[in-house]
Design a protein around this motif. Structure first.
Motif: not given
Ligand SMILES: Nc1ncnc2c1ncn2[C@@H]1O[C@H](COP(=O)(O)OP(=O)(O)OP(=O)(O)O)[C@@H](O)[C@H]1O
Length: 373
Positions: A19, A38, A87, A89, A119, A178, A239
């Motif tokens: 989102g 991000k 970081e 992950i 996803r 979201d 979440k």
């Molecule tokens: N630090 C990270 N390391 C590895 N993958 C990440 C990391 N942060 C986010 N991701 C991955 O990037 C993707 C997008 O993450 P994002 O946080 O934008 O989406 P979300 O959590 O589904 O949605 P929202 O931002 O609406 O809560 C997801 O697949 C998430 O698992």
């Protein structure tokens, strides 16, 4: 097309989007380290002053250090859009982590990486309310069955225990839903997914190995929450997709700090929108009241409830109906939905989703203790 570079980072691939923006795997040209970057894309792009203020705010997150909180390295602004380097992950979101079998968990890296790229819509609920949605398709709303299986309408974007590849492959790759949510607008309905997911079998949900993983992950989330609450901070958008588990089974709480950037103390943005994800919002969050750590504990309760029973505590076709239920009705007893569910976990979940913050566990430490009994 992803940008080639963002600040001092070279973009390697897109990990996914949510989102608030898009997350890239990127390489820091100064150190050669890989990071998750991000790039936020909500709101207007920032002028210089606003950008500098934002970067300062985000940099306070870089001072936080806890093994269960994703490490934020730095913040910056790319062509007026803020970004956050954190970081990287290598792992799975909590829901996927619980769904894969123990054997798969220890197998090669490709498996553990796959869900990151498929996803997008997990944890989504009703979708954007930015405009009326003519195509709403109620047909996929399934009523609860008497035998303990259940309707998946609120789970439409992410059925808990199914073949994820085929589910996602079936095609709903809709936009992020979201945040933000405008409570003053008439909610529109999002078309339910075309992919009809088979409900998870209770025997699958209750596998002792899965329950062990769930409890262990919940304990680590409690540690993360105790840490951030101890610093006077509230996550506000807890979440399953904001909880990742790495290959060593270490849990990381993600996206912490983002909701605070997007909204004021009551979770309302400058233009009157609620920040959070419908399904996990505490009653006080829905009402736009001031939040504290107990609101995160409510969200934790919803997560626990879902992961034990395979369905959310409240389930409705529209945000307003969901909010009515969250504010006014009691969730079905977990052990009536899942007869062989873990009674201790069920008790904890029910106490976490009490309407009144005073009736819940008051701290993440208390939850940790209750889970350890
Ligand atoms: N630090 C990270 N390391 C590895 N993958 C990440 C990391 N942060 C986010 N991701 C991955 O990037 C993707 C997008 O993450 P994002 O946080 O934008 O989406 P979300 O959590 O589904 O949605 P929202 O931002 O609406 O809560 C997801 O697949 C998430 O698992």
């Amino acid at each position: 097309m992803p940008p080639k570079a963002i600040g001092p980072y070279r973009v390697l691939e897109t990990l996914g989007s949510g989102g608030a923006g898009t997350v890239y795997r990127a390489r820091d040209r100064r150190t050669n380290d890989e990071v998750a970057l991000k790039l936020l894309s909500t709101g207007p792009s920032l002028d210089d002053r606003a950008a500098r203020r934002l970067v300062r705010e985000f940099e306070t997150l870089a001072d936080l250090a806890h093994p269960n909180v994703v490490k934020v390295f730095e913040a910056g602004v790319h062509e007026g859009w803020p970004y956050l380097a954190m970081e990287l992950i290598e792992g799975l979101t909590l829901r996927h982590y619980l769904d894969v079998s123990a054997g798969e968990l220890h197998s090669a890296t490709p498996l553990s990486r796959a869900p990151l790229s498929i996803r997008r819509t997990e944890d989504d609920d009703f979708g954007s309310v930015d405009g009326p949605d003519e195509d709403a398709d109620d047909d996929s709303v399934v009523d609860d069955d008497e035998d303990g299986t259940f309707g998946l309408n609120a789970f439409a974007e992410e059925a808990p225990s199914e073949d994820l590849a085929s589910f996602h492959g079936a095609g709903d790759d809709s936009d992020s839903d979201d945040v933000p949510v405008d409570p003053r607008r008439e909610p529109a309905r999002k078309p339910a997914t075309k992919a009809h997911a088979a409900p998870p079998r209770m025997a699958d949900l209750n596998r002792p190995e899965r329950m062990g993983r769930l409890k262990d992950a919940m304990l680590q989330v409690c540690e993360a929450l105790a840490y951030i609450h101890g610093h006077g901070l509230v996550h506000r958008d807890l979440k399953p997709s904001n909880i990742m588990v790495d290959d060593d089974r270490q849990v990381r709480l993600m996206d912490f700090g983002l909701a605070k950037f997007l909204a004021d103390d009551a979770g309302i943005t400058a233009d009157g929108k609620l920040v959070g994800t419908y399904r996990y919002m505490a009653p006080e969050q829905i009402l736009g009241e001031p939040l504290d750590g107990r609101s995160d504990l409510y969200s934790l309760g919803v997560i626990l409830y879902e992961l034990i029973s395979g369905r959310p505590p409240f389930d409705a076709k529209t945000p307003h109906e969901l909010w009515r239920q969250v504010l006014e009705t009691e969730a079905p007893p977990l052990l009536a939905l899942n007869l062989h569910g873990d009674p201790q976990l069920a008790r904890v979940a029910h106490r976490l989703i009490r309407k009144e913050p005073d009736d819940r566990f008051q701290t993440a430490e208390e939850v940790y203790e209750a889970l350890s009994e």
